[in-house]
Design an enzyme around this catalytic site. Structure first.
Site, PDB file in Angstrom:
ATOM      1  CE1 TYR A  73      -4.056   1.997   0.420  1.00 25.44           C
ATOM      2  CE2 TYR A  73      -2.510   3.456   1.530  1.00 25.44           C
ATOM      3  CZ  TYR A  73      -3.735   3.248   0.918  1.00 25.44           C
ATOM      4  OH  TYR A  73      -4.619   4.287   0.799  1.00 25.44           O
ATOM      5  CG  PHE A 125      -7.422  17.388 -24.675  1.00 22.40           C
ATOM      6  CD1 PHE A 125      -7.528  16.888 -25.968  1.00 22.40           C
ATOM      7  CD2 PHE A 125      -7.728  16.549 -23.619  1.00 22.40           C
ATOM      8  CE1 PHE A 125      -7.906  15.569 -26.192  1.00 22.40           C
ATOM      9  CE2 PHE A 125      -8.102  15.223 -23.838  1.00 22.40           C
ATOM     10  CZ  PHE A 125      -8.199  14.740 -25.134  1.00 22.40           C
ATOM     11  CB  THR A 126     -12.330  17.113 -24.274  1.00 26.80           C
ATOM     12  OG1 THR A 126     -11.434  16.012 -24.141  1.00 26.80           O
ATOM     13  CG2 THR A 126     -12.688  17.284 -25.756  1.00 26.80           C
ATOM     14  CG  ASP A 216      -1.467  17.593 -21.944  1.00 24.52           C
ATOM     15  OD1 ASP A 216      -0.841  16.514 -21.973  1.00 24.52           O
ATOM     16  OD2 ASP A 216      -2.686  17.663 -22.148  1.00 24.52           O
ATOM     17  NE  ARG A 383     -12.116  14.504 -30.347  1.00 17.34           N
ATOM     18  CZ  ARG A 383     -12.059  14.348 -29.007  1.00 17.34           C
ATOM     19  NH1 ARG A 383     -10.916  14.417 -28.377  1.00 17.34           N
ATOM     20  NH2 ARG A 383     -13.153  14.158 -28.303  1.00 17.34           N
ATOM     21  CG  PHE A 450     -16.764  14.003 -26.732  1.00 24.52           C
ATOM     22  CD1 PHE A 450     -15.962  12.940 -26.390  1.00 24.52           C
ATOM     23  CD2 PHE A 450     -16.584  15.210 -26.070  1.00 24.52           C
ATOM     24  CE1 PHE A 450     -14.996  13.061 -25.410  1.00 24.52           C
ATOM     25  CE2 PHE A 450     -15.629  15.354 -25.076  1.00 24.52           C
ATOM     26  CZ  PHE A 450     -14.832  14.272 -24.746  1.00 24.52           C
TER      27      PHE A 450
HETATM   28  C1  P61 Z   1      -7.372  10.567 -26.743  1.00 20.40           C
HETATM   29  F1  P61 Z   1     -12.124  11.729 -26.944  1.00 20.40           F
HETATM   30  N1  P61 Z   1      -6.608  11.688 -24.804  1.00 20.40           N
HETATM   31  O1  P61 Z   1      -6.699  11.394 -27.408  1.00 20.40           O
HETATM   32  P1  P61 Z   1      -6.638  10.580 -19.946  1.00 20.40           P
HETATM   33  N2  P61 Z   1      -4.303  15.511 -22.530  1.00 20.40           N
HETATM   34  C2  P61 Z   1      -4.239  15.080 -23.805  1.00 20.40           C
HETATM   35  C3  P61 Z   1      -4.915  13.926 -24.160  1.00 20.40           C
HETATM   36  O2  P61 Z   1      -4.842  13.502 -25.429  1.00 20.40           O
HETATM   37  C4  P61 Z   1      -5.660  13.203 -23.189  1.00 20.40           C
HETATM   38  C5  P61 Z   1      -5.688  13.710 -21.862  1.00 20.40           C
HETATM   39  C6  P61 Z   1      -5.007  14.863 -21.576  1.00 20.40           C
HETATM   40  C7  P61 Z   1      -7.377  10.722 -25.298  1.00 20.40           C
HETATM   41  C8  P61 Z   1      -8.404   9.960 -24.484  1.00 20.40           C
HETATM   42  C9  P61 Z   1      -9.639  10.779 -24.536  1.00 20.40           C
HETATM   43  O3  P61 Z   1     -12.156  13.923 -25.451  1.00 20.40           O
HETATM   44  C10 P61 Z   1     -11.455  12.830 -25.050  1.00 20.40           C
HETATM   45  O4  P61 Z   1      -5.566   9.627 -19.557  1.00 20.40           O
HETATM   46  C11 P61 Z   1      -3.466  15.855 -24.799  1.00 20.40           C
HETATM   47  O5  P61 Z   1      -7.497  10.119 -21.056  1.00 20.40           O
HETATM   48  O6  P61 Z   1      -7.449  10.998 -18.753  1.00 20.40           O
HETATM   49  C12 P61 Z   1      -6.412  12.058 -23.537  1.00 20.40           C
HETATM   50  O7  P61 Z   1      -5.842  11.856 -20.443  1.00 20.40           O
HETATM   51  C13 P61 Z   1      -6.472  13.027 -20.795  1.00 20.40           C
HETATM   52  C14 P61 Z   1     -10.448  10.735 -25.661  1.00 20.40           C
HETATM   53  C15 P61 Z   1      -9.814  11.824 -23.649  1.00 20.40           C
HETATM   54  C16 P61 Z   1     -11.366  11.747 -25.891  1.00 20.40           C
HETATM   55  C17 P61 Z   1     -10.753  12.839 -23.885  1.00 20.40           C
HETATM   56  O8  P61 Z   1      -7.988   9.642 -27.264  1.00 20.40           O
END
Ligand code: P61
Length: 459
Positions: A73, A125-126, A216, A383, A450
């Site tokens: 842990y 980013f989303t 990021d 997107r 989305f």
């Molecule tokens: C992806 F449709 N990306 O591209 P987590 N920063 C950046 C990312 O590309 C990212 C995260 C933070 C994904 C998964 C995903 O709208 C969406 O590990 C530049 O996914 O939490 C993730 O990291 C977040 C797909 C996320 C999506 C959000 O496919």
């Protein structure tokens, strides 16, 4: 871009079987999924280009690392290995493991943002923007205009426009800007890099105004590759050195290690400031887990530490980006409108130009992704306007200039033949694109809509 071979620097030891379904099955599946590729079952997909997140193939060394998991842990050996690897390769002194990128974004945003703040960044980013907003900030896009133009051939579309940044500073003052958030290989712009020249300028700007610079770093190795290929003075540097130099210019980072670092789950928040680290340790125990595992199993931290070392190898990254470029070039030569230059992790189809008969209010990219699936079993991701969501203050749909479908290539997973099949499918869809119908919402979730939205065709 060098034209030398991008042959994969590995051989295949284990395979996962996939199967093609019939058009009839796919039509049924897409309707059940409400025309949302996130809602399809993976079993119903032939070639899965939804994302490059958590879907890479781990190496035999990473799998061996799983067996070395120390699941204590507190104080797991794998945590110290991960922390030391992050410092060695990415420069950051302190590491707080998180279950994935958005876990790190949550902690970062809660710690640094006060209500009424502004966070400038090189395109939204989303999940990143949502966490900024939930913490009370407004995101401000300061990326160069070329990033919003799919035909511009600018080599560093991820660059910051200092006129935009200075305009924000003049308007709100440095006190209202807790940090600048910079993504490497900007996802929503089409996997487009920032140059080291621009980043150095930004470092100086942040120092001048005493503002933190947060990175990021989800796709930092791919960004480093473009710097090596395109930026003066870097062609003889190895990817590992460039990655380190990028990170070393920034104060802290959020990482979704499911991409570059080729693990199925995991991420971290990293920083150099000890006080900031102490505060992050205080919050990670609330949302993720103890600061020496933060939502990750010991075995996953071990696989991640090993994945980091593999992700910065020149032969790996050349093959990885090479495969994306290979698909992009076939499509471009066939006259398919794509985002240029071809990005690091994905080829982005320009739905505006492919489906000029569908207005943005009827979600052309969403409709195109659904049509590509029905045609071929290839899964991609919208997107565009659906991903952009609604303005948090006015409730109106945001209308991004880029209305794209992302064909995202998982790392070390598919072959050149899969790329050929994908290209054929896209070209086939383009031939019949005038038959594709627009969509309207049947169900619209409030946040990150989305992921779970459902649609129906507009007759
Ligand atoms: C992806 F449709 N990306 O591209 P987590 N920063 C950046 C990312 O590309 C990212 C995260 C933070 C994904 C998964 C995903 O709208 C969406 O590990 C530049 O996914 O939490 C993730 O990291 C977040 C797909 C996320 C999506 C959000 O496919």
């Amino acid at each position: 871009m060098a034209t030398r071979t991008w042959a994969e620097p590995y051989k295949i030891k284990m395979v996962e079987l996939i199967k093609m379904t019939s058009r009839e099955d796919r039509l049924k599946a897409v309707k059940e999924a409400g025309y949302n590729t996130f809602l399809l079952r993976s079993e119903d997909v032939y070639i899965d280009l939804l994302t490059d997140s958590g879907v890479g193939a781990m190496s035999d060394r990473q799998w061996a690392g799983l067996m070395m998991g120390d699941e204590a842990y507190a104080g797991s050996r794998n945590f110290y290995h991960l922390r030391d690897t992050v410092e060695e390769y990415y420069s950051y002194r302190y590491t707080v493991p998180c279950h994935q990128g958005r876990g790190a974004e949550n902690i970062l945003s809660q710690l640094l943002i006060s209500a009424g703040d502004y966070v400038p960044g090189n395109m939204y980013f989303t999940t990143t923007r949502l966490h900024q907003e939930l913490a009370g900030a407004t995101f401000v896009d300061v990326i160069i205009d070329e990033a919003h133009d799919p035909v511009s051939m600018h080599p560093f579309k991820g660059n910051v426009d200092f006129d935009k940044l200075n305009a924000l500073l003049d308007e709100v003052g440095a006190d209202k800007i807790p940090y600048v958030c910079i993504a490497t290989c900007v996802n929503m712009a089409g996997g487009q890099p920032i140059s080291l020249g621009n980043l150095k300028q930004l470092r100086a700007w942040c120092d001048k105004h005493n503002i933190m610079l947060v990175h990021d770093m989800t796709r930092v190795a791919e960004n480093a590759f473009f710097i090596q290929q395109r930026e003066d003075g870097y062609k003889d540097k190895i990817i590992r050195e460039i990655v380190y130099e990028i990170c070393d210019l920034t104060d802290a980072a959020t990482m979704s290690s499911k991409k570059d670092a080729m693990v199925n789950i995991g991420g971290f928040l990293a920083m150099n400031d000890e006080k900031f680290y102490e505060k992050a340790c205080g919050l990670v125990v609330v949302y993720e887990g103890l600061h020496t595992y933060g939502g990750m199993a010991g075995r996953d931290m071990e696989a991640l530490a090993i994945g980091i070392t593999e992700s910065v190898q020149d032969d790996h990254i050349r093959a990885r980006v090479g495969q994306v470029q290979y698909l992009g070039r076939i499509l471009r030569e066939a006259g398919v409108p794509i985002v240029n230059p071809i990005g690091g992790h994905a080829v982005f189809l320009d739905a505006r130009r492919m489906l000029p008969h569908i207005p943005q209010e009827q979600f052309p990219a969403q409709a195109l992704a659904a049509a590509l699936y029905v045609e071929s079993g290839v899964r991609s991701m919208e997107r565009g306007i659906v991903s952009a969501g609604r303005d948090s203050k006015t409730g109106e749909n945001r209308k991004p200039k880029l209305e794209l479908v992302r064909l995202t290539i998982p790392r070390r997973v598919y072959t050149q033949a899969h790329m050929d099949v994908t290209a054929d499918a896209v070209i086939e869809v383009m031939k019949h694109s005038s038959e594709i119908k627009g969509l309207r919402f049947a169900y619209e979730p409030e946040m990150l809509r989305f992921f779970q939205a459902k649609f129906e065709e507009v007759e």
